[in-house]
Enzyme design. Sequence first.
Site, PDB file in Angstrom:
ATOM      1  N   GLY A  17       5.144 -19.698  65.793  1.00 42.26           N
ATOM      2  CA  GLY A  17       5.265 -19.662  67.257  1.00 42.26           C
ATOM      3  C   GLY A  17       6.077 -20.846  67.741  1.00 42.26           C
ATOM      4  O   GLY A  17       5.833 -21.402  68.812  1.00 42.26           O
ATOM      5  N   GLY A  20       7.468 -20.984  71.186  1.00 40.82           N
ATOM      6  CA  GLY A  20       6.516 -20.741  72.276  1.00 40.82           C
ATOM      7  C   GLY A  20       6.220 -22.022  73.046  1.00 40.82           C
ATOM      8  O   GLY A  20       6.764 -23.093  72.749  1.00 40.82           O
ATOM      9  N   ILE A  22       3.441 -23.895  73.317  1.00 40.13           N
ATOM     10  CA  ILE A  22       2.791 -24.993  72.577  1.00 40.13           C
ATOM     11  C   ILE A  22       3.796 -25.585  71.588  1.00 40.13           C
ATOM     12  O   ILE A  22       3.917 -26.807  71.457  1.00 40.13           O
ATOM     13  CB  ILE A  22       1.517 -24.519  71.842  1.00 40.13           C
ATOM     14  CG1 ILE A  22       0.491 -23.983  72.844  1.00 40.13           C
ATOM     15  CG2 ILE A  22       0.906 -25.668  71.019  1.00 40.13           C
ATOM     16  CD1 ILE A  22      -0.775 -23.410  72.213  1.00 40.13           C
ATOM     17  N   ASN A 111      -4.546 -10.311  67.147  1.00 43.04           N
ATOM     18  CA  ASN A 111      -4.042 -11.429  66.347  1.00 43.04           C
ATOM     19  C   ASN A 111      -4.557 -11.464  64.911  1.00 43.04           C
ATOM     20  O   ASN A 111      -3.926 -12.073  64.046  1.00 43.04           O
ATOM     21  CB  ASN A 111      -4.390 -12.766  67.030  1.00 43.04           C
ATOM     22  CG  ASN A 111      -3.569 -12.979  68.293  1.00 43.04           C
ATOM     23  OD1 ASN A 111      -2.454 -12.475  68.408  1.00 43.04           O
ATOM     24  ND2 ASN A 111      -4.118 -13.709  69.244  1.00 43.04           N
ATOM     25  N   GLN A 118      -0.085 -14.243  57.260  1.00 42.53           N
ATOM     26  CA  GLN A 118       0.252 -15.668  57.137  1.00 42.53           C
ATOM     27  C   GLN A 118      -0.541 -16.319  56.007  1.00 42.53           C
ATOM     28  O   GLN A 118      -0.016 -17.134  55.258  1.00 42.53           O
ATOM     29  CB  GLN A 118       0.010 -16.378  58.473  1.00 42.53           C
ATOM     30  CG  GLN A 118       1.007 -15.895  59.532  1.00 42.53           C
ATOM     31  CD  GLN A 118       0.874 -16.576  60.870  1.00 42.53           C
ATOM     32  OE1 GLN A 118      -0.037 -17.379  61.083  1.00 42.53           O
ATOM     33  NE2 GLN A 118       1.763 -16.252  61.783  1.00 42.53           N
ATOM     34  N   VAL A 135      -4.445 -22.736  65.441  1.00 41.78           N
ATOM     35  CA  VAL A 135      -4.544 -22.952  66.885  1.00 41.78           C
ATOM     36  C   VAL A 135      -4.630 -21.611  67.613  1.00 41.78           C
ATOM     37  O   VAL A 135      -5.337 -21.478  68.609  1.00 41.78           O
ATOM     38  CB  VAL A 135      -3.313 -23.766  67.379  1.00 41.78           C
ATOM     39  CG1 VAL A 135      -3.336 -23.960  68.884  1.00 41.78           C
ATOM     40  CG2 VAL A 135      -3.249 -25.113  66.665  1.00 41.78           C
ATOM     41  N   GLY A 136      -3.910 -20.606  67.100  1.00 36.64           N
ATOM     42  CA  GLY A 136      -3.888 -19.276  67.736  1.00 36.64           C
ATOM     43  C   GLY A 136      -5.291 -18.696  67.813  1.00 36.64           C
ATOM     44  O   GLY A 136      -6.049 -18.753  66.846  1.00 36.64           O
ATOM     45  N   ASN A 137      -5.623 -18.133  68.960  1.00 40.57           N
ATOM     46  CA  ASN A 137      -7.003 -17.674  69.199  1.00 40.57           C
ATOM     47  C   ASN A 137      -7.271 -16.243  68.772  1.00 40.57           C
ATOM     48  O   ASN A 137      -6.357 -15.436  68.755  1.00 40.57           O
ATOM     49  CB  ASN A 137      -7.308 -17.812  70.697  1.00 40.57           C
ATOM     50  CG  ASN A 137      -7.611 -19.234  71.062  1.00 40.57           C
ATOM     51  OD1 ASN A 137      -8.361 -19.901  70.357  1.00 40.57           O
ATOM     52  ND2 ASN A 137      -7.032 -19.714  72.151  1.00 40.57           N
ATOM     53  N   ASP A 165     -11.065 -29.339  73.016  1.00 40.57           N
ATOM     54  CA  ASP A 165     -12.358 -29.307  73.711  1.00 40.57           C
ATOM     55  C   ASP A 165     -12.997 -30.695  73.718  1.00 40.57           C
ATOM     56  O   ASP A 165     -13.592 -31.113  74.706  1.00 40.57           O
ATOM     57  CB  ASP A 165     -13.278 -28.294  73.031  1.00 40.57           C
ATOM     58  CG  ASP A 165     -12.568 -26.959  72.847  1.00 40.57           C
ATOM     59  OD1 ASP A 165     -12.155 -26.383  73.859  1.00 40.57           O
ATOM     60  OD2 ASP A 165     -12.378 -26.535  71.696  1.00 40.57           O
ATOM     61  N   HIS A 193     -14.743 -22.160  69.205  1.00 40.87           N
ATOM     62  CA  HIS A 193     -13.833 -22.474  70.319  1.00 40.87           C
ATOM     63  C   HIS A 193     -13.876 -21.296  71.294  1.00 40.87           C
ATOM     64  O   HIS A 193     -12.988 -20.441  71.331  1.00 40.87           O
ATOM     65  CB  HIS A 193     -12.417 -22.711  69.778  1.00 40.87           C
ATOM     66  CG  HIS A 193     -11.393 -22.969  70.840  1.00 40.87           C
ATOM     67  ND1 HIS A 193     -11.480 -23.990  71.746  1.00 40.87           N
ATOM     68  CD2 HIS A 193     -10.241 -22.311  71.159  1.00 40.87           C
ATOM     69  CE1 HIS A 193     -10.441 -23.966  72.562  1.00 40.87           C
ATOM     70  NE2 HIS A 193      -9.675 -22.951  72.227  1.00 40.87           N
TER      71      HIS A 193
HETATM   72  C1  LMR Z   1      -7.464 -23.379  75.460  1.00 41.77           C
HETATM   73  O1  LMR Z   1      -8.616 -23.701  75.185  1.00 41.77           O
HETATM   74  O2  LMR Z   1      -6.863 -23.821  76.454  1.00 41.77           O
HETATM   75  C2  LMR Z   1      -6.732 -22.418  74.566  1.00 41.77           C
HETATM   76  O3  LMR Z   1      -7.554 -22.018  73.521  1.00 41.77           O
HETATM   77  C3  LMR Z   1      -6.185 -21.248  75.306  1.00 41.77           C
HETATM   78  C4  LMR Z   1      -7.253 -20.337  75.868  1.00 41.77           C
HETATM   79  O4  LMR Z   1      -7.112 -19.109  75.765  1.00 41.77           O
HETATM   80  O5  LMR Z   1      -8.238 -20.832  76.410  1.00 41.77           O
END
Ligand code: LMR
Length: 336
Positions: A17, A20, A22, A111, A118, A135-137, A165, A193
């Site tokens: 990415g 993108g 980020i 995703n 990957q 990092v990708g959610n 966080d 997360h």
């Molecule tokens: C965040 O915490 O800002 C990222 O994970 C993006 C999201 O979808 O919250």
Amino acid sequence: MATSLSKKTAIRVAVTGAAGNIGYALLFRIASGQMFGSDQPVALNLIEIEPGMDALKGVAMELDDCAFPLLTEIVQTSDLAVGFKDVDWALLVGSVPRKKGMERADLLGINGKVFVGQGKAINDHAKKSVRVVVVGNPCNTNCLIAMKSAPDIPDNQFFAMTRLDENRAKSQLALKAGVPVKDVSELCVWGNHSPSMFPDFFNAKIGRQKATDVITDDKWLKETFVPDVGTRGAAIIAARGASSAASAANAVVDTVRDLITPSFGGYHSVCVISNGEYGTPAGIITSMPIKVDAVGNWRVVEGIKLSEYAKEKIAASNQELLDEREMAFGQLGLSI
Ligand code: LMR
């Protein structure tokens, strides 16, 4: 492109990415030395999907135009075999971001399969010592999917990001206490997360004091602080119309830097493979407090006393991870 002044071998870093939002906030910080140090050359393998390749070319041009002394090479590719070839670090940033009204777990179906491909490519082409940061959610479960798809890479080389966080939580406590954010320490975010994450204010410190001795408003801590940290990503999306980018990139820099730097004193939040520490279900990627020793090995910090409230919160967040795993692995045909 600038030639390195340092005699060290370049660290090769893949970023997915890469064109993108980020990626755009991240690459220049890596190339400038903020991630690996001011005397450590880096080579960047920039990975994008085919439609992003033109934009990626522009990003690479801008990297060239910065004449970063530490940047030894830029590879631009949409081919995962090329992108992950011999990399030391794989930063898996690229994924479809959530929109307003979605939870991160809603992205699993979209995703999840990307992380199978990957993971396989990392397994086949990266160095066996590669370290992977997702990092990708939804990042915990995507990380688990990538890890399962890369059986030749040790599980303890896979990480997902909750440092954003932790940083958010520290800022909120600092604002409430009226102190500089650097005074807040030992704040671990546990679990997923997702809104269920638990920022452990009981063990956090403000200066040398317990955070709960400085902020005595228990109702605020439980009913405002905890949910606000958990939903901060959604609040950013609501305010900006797009998900966090610069702060996410900053947290990637923090995560990697603190995984290669011996931790004197404090600890940081990273999602890692659980071996059952603190009653966490083994085999999930969940956020725990991590320390790094003098030779760069990480371990989960032992001996943290969790309140009953904290234990309940962490258990609920980890149950969510078990549910995500069941759903994703079922869809993708992966076995636990
Ligand atoms: C965040 O915490 O800002 C990222 O994970 C993006 C999201 O979808 O919250």
